[in-house]
Design an enzyme around this catalytic site. Sequence first.
Site, short mmCIF file in Angstrom:
data_model
loop_
_atom_site.label_atom_id
_atom_site.label_comp_id
_atom_site.label_asym_id
_atom_site.label_seq_id
_atom_site.Cartn_x
_atom_site.Cartn_y
_atom_site.Cartn_z
N ALA A 133 -16.73 -6.36 11.15
CA ALA A 133 -16.62 -5.32 12.18
C ALA A 133 -15.18 -4.99 12.50
CB ALA A 133 -17.36 -5.76 13.45
N LYS A 134 -14.35 -6.00 12.67
CA LYS A 134 -12.95 -5.78 13.00
C LYS A 134 -12.24 -5.01 11.88
CE LYS A 134 -8.85 -6.29 14.88
NZ LYS A 134 -8.39 -5.36 15.93
N LEU A 135 -12.49 -5.38 10.64
CA LEU A 135 -11.86 -4.69 9.53
C LEU A 135 -12.36 -3.25 9.42
CD1 LEU A 135 -11.80 -7.55 6.86
CD2 LEU A 135 -9.91 -6.73 8.29
N VAL A 171 -10.24 -9.17 18.50
CA VAL A 171 -10.24 -8.22 19.61
C VAL A 171 -9.72 -6.87 19.17
CG1 VAL A 171 -10.07 -9.97 21.40
CG2 VAL A 171 -7.97 -9.04 20.39
#
Length: 303
Positions: free
Chosen positions: A173-175, A124
């Site tokens: 994507a989060k990184l 998230v």
Amino acid sequence: MTTTSRVAWVGLGKLGLPMAARIVGAGHVVQGFDLSAQRMGLAEAVGIRAYADLASAIEGCTLVFVSIPDDKALLGLTLDSGDLIEKMAPGSVLIETSTVSIEASARVAAAANKRGVAYLRSPVSGNPVAAESGTLSAMVSGPRDALEQAIPVMQSFTKAQYWLGEDEQARFAKLAINLMIAVSAGMMGEALAMARKGNIGWDAMLELMADSAVGSPMVKYKALPLKERDFTSTFSAAQMAKDLDLILGCAHGAGVPVPLAAQMREAYASLIGTGYGEDDYIATVHHTERLSGLAALQSAPRG
């Protein structure tokens, strides 16, 4: 009320607890587990049913959410001493919301697939305040039908759920997003130091930044605590350093040069080494001020 009325939540930390509490508020029964007795007490206070052992916490739950700090915790919980995946019923769904490496996530995916458990990588974007208000964004990859099953519950703590593919896309994507946040924090530190050197009022420069072409949601959000010189952590410099290690590993493994990530990792290493690792990640501001020979501001100057 949706067809899913009972879910499990494992890991009731700064983000996990408010997310789980939102699910309770939406009318679901939440069975919770955490290694900390203090966190379990806080969970019970908001209506989560706390269980002393992991197996009991997930019993009867088709959806099992996990929120933990790092690779070691994830692998320990799911594959090693916790043995979560083997405790889950085939056909159930594991939704993992943390920021972890591609490699650790892939190991969990292989074990889940062998067990017949659908695995959703669902890190998230947001902080505890966003978790409390239900405005987190979820980046999701894994089986699309499993996401459709989980969305009615996830909507209680997220404003959007972005499905990105069947494999590890959500981890990438989060990184990538966290790389942009880290570099933005460094950029703000340098810009504010320049402004102080140019005798621009502190509040005036923060307002200008928030209202400018680079006034991203992050810049706007950080402007308020920066006005008060408040570096209380919502996400610490040490946590950002951990994420930058993941970013560097991911990028190098994919053959992507990331010199800005490397530079910011060194900046956060300096913050940690000088005793500011538990400050908020926006402590890049006072770090750059010190490097620039600027005296610390005890309160926001007006101008």
